[in-house]
Design a protein around this motif. Sequence first.
Motif, PDB file in Angstrom:
ATOM      1  N   TYR A 214       0.820  -1.214   0.000  1.00 49.55           N
ATOM      2  CA  TYR A 214       0.000   0.000   0.000  1.00 49.55           C
ATOM      3  C   TYR A 214       0.853   1.263   0.000  1.00 49.55           C
ATOM      4  O   TYR A 214       0.334   2.363   0.226  1.00 49.55           O
ATOM      5  CB  TYR A 214      -0.910   0.031   1.232  1.00 49.55           C
ATOM      6  N   TYR A 217      -0.358   4.395  -1.872  1.00 47.76           N
ATOM      7  CA  TYR A 217      -1.524   5.020  -1.240  1.00 47.76           C
ATOM      8  C   TYR A 217      -1.099   5.849  -0.037  1.00 47.76           C
ATOM      9  O   TYR A 217      -1.562   6.983   0.140  1.00 47.76           O
ATOM     10  CB  TYR A 217      -2.517   3.930  -0.830  1.00 47.76           C
ATOM     11  N   LEU A 325      -8.836   8.865  -4.968  1.00 43.30           N
ATOM     12  CA  LEU A 325      -7.854   8.225  -4.095  1.00 43.30           C
ATOM     13  C   LEU A 325      -8.525   7.170  -3.219  1.00 43.30           C
ATOM     14  O   LEU A 325      -7.962   6.106  -2.948  1.00 43.30           O
ATOM     15  CB  LEU A 325      -7.156   9.276  -3.232  1.00 43.30           C
ATOM     16  N   TYR A 328      -9.294   4.164  -5.496  1.00 42.52           N
ATOM     17  CA  TYR A 328      -8.046   3.448  -5.800  1.00 42.52           C
ATOM     18  C   TYR A 328      -7.723   2.474  -4.681  1.00 42.52           C
ATOM     19  O   TYR A 328      -7.417   1.294  -4.922  1.00 42.52           O
ATOM     20  CB  TYR A 328      -6.898   4.450  -5.982  1.00 42.52           C
ATOM     21  N   PHE A 329      -7.831   2.945  -3.442  1.00 38.55           N
ATOM     22  CA  PHE A 329      -7.542   2.046  -2.323  1.00 38.55           C
ATOM     23  C   PHE A 329      -8.575   0.926  -2.242  1.00 38.55           C
ATOM     24  O   PHE A 329      -8.235  -0.232  -1.955  1.00 38.55           O
ATOM     25  CB  PHE A 329      -7.493   2.805  -1.000  1.00 38.55           C
ATOM     26  N   GLU A 398      -0.855  -3.002  -7.602  1.00 42.05           N
ATOM     27  CA  GLU A 398      -1.118  -1.713  -6.968  1.00 42.05           C
ATOM     28  C   GLU A 398      -0.406  -0.566  -7.661  1.00 42.05           C
ATOM     29  O   GLU A 398      -0.852   0.580  -7.594  1.00 42.05           O
ATOM     30  CB  GLU A 398      -0.704  -1.755  -5.492  1.00 42.05           C
TER      31      GLU A 398
END
Length: 410
Positions: A214, A217, A325, A328-329, A398
């Motif tokens: 991650y 992010y 955003l 996206y996560f 990712e």
Amino acid sequence: MLRVIPLDQAREMPLWRRPVALLFLMAAAMPVAFATWSALLNNFVIEVASFDGADIGWLHTVREIPGFFAIGVIALIMFIREQVLGVVALILLGVATAVTAWFPSLGGILTITMLSSIGFHYYETVNQSLQLQWLPKDRAPQTLGWLMAAGSAATLVAYVLIVLSWESLGLTYNLVYMLAGGVTAAIALFCLLAYPQFEAPNPQKKKFILRQRYWLYYAMQFMAGARRQIFVVFAGFMMVERFGFDVHEVTGLYLINLVANMVLAPVFGKVVARWGERRALVFEYAGLVTVFGLYGGIYWFGWGVVLASVLYVLDHMFFALALALKTYFQKIADPGDIAPTAAVAFTINHIAAVFLPALLGYLWLVSPGAVFGLAAAMAAVSLGLALLIPRHPEPGYETIFARGLPAAAE
């Protein structure tokens, strides 16, 4: 005894009792208290508590501390359901706002601000988690856009009522804060009593989670928090300090921003669904590089108030694309990671809020244009990070460097 309803069964309930209806109700309730508190804050602390610059600096520092410690949500959801925690935090925000005028001293205002900020930041953390758990991936961008529009509409109503009735009805700070906070608390209490507990299909991990996959992010959250501070603290300050805007003129800009958000947020949601997160965020950050660069030009080249006003509105509109955003996560996350990662991300987002306003305040005294130049550089870094997002992100993919790698749990 709490009634627990699985999400798939909630579709059979009346429309007003479904999870998405609860999200809309909370999205409308929060700004009633928060927007009213924000609109009256500067006048209230100066006229009633005789704040000076140092006092207001401390207030904003105190206000941001709970955001930095939003990671505490992970500990709380070990003992209390997320939905309950979010609604209770909303009640705390409403009650603290309602009694703001009861404590007209530095210590009293800082204490009440801390309590209302705990309510606001913990609500926002849980709310983001619930949105990503409850909304299906294919409809999340559009629904998030409509949720943003609902919040803007509630803020617009609060601002318009204040502008139209403050002088004509001879309102007091205490009355307005009591009404606004009371409305938020009452709606939150209704949410607590009228809705069952919705159970997402994937149980949330109740522990601190920081996953290597991650990292993009996390980095984008950090940069978003840093940029937000420059806009929140200095963009409006510029309009007053350099161009002498009165309260009604600044409020007019707020109202334009809100109307634009109400109209454009649902459109932006469709744009994200169609373009994908990568293109939407690249567009946002390229726009912000331009806007912050032109802000600096106001000081470097002496450009005028019309351009400054247009940039202020455009700045706010670009930030609405930040919903990309979130989605996206949602696409890359292990479904059980959403709640703990929302708390971690909120803390990361607020790291800059603890020190950046004070440090840039000193830079502002030397060169206001340099502050906006730094903001443009931050937006450029975000633009570079956005280019690392794949066109179709998913677990194991990712970033553009991660194609074909398994999404192993670290």
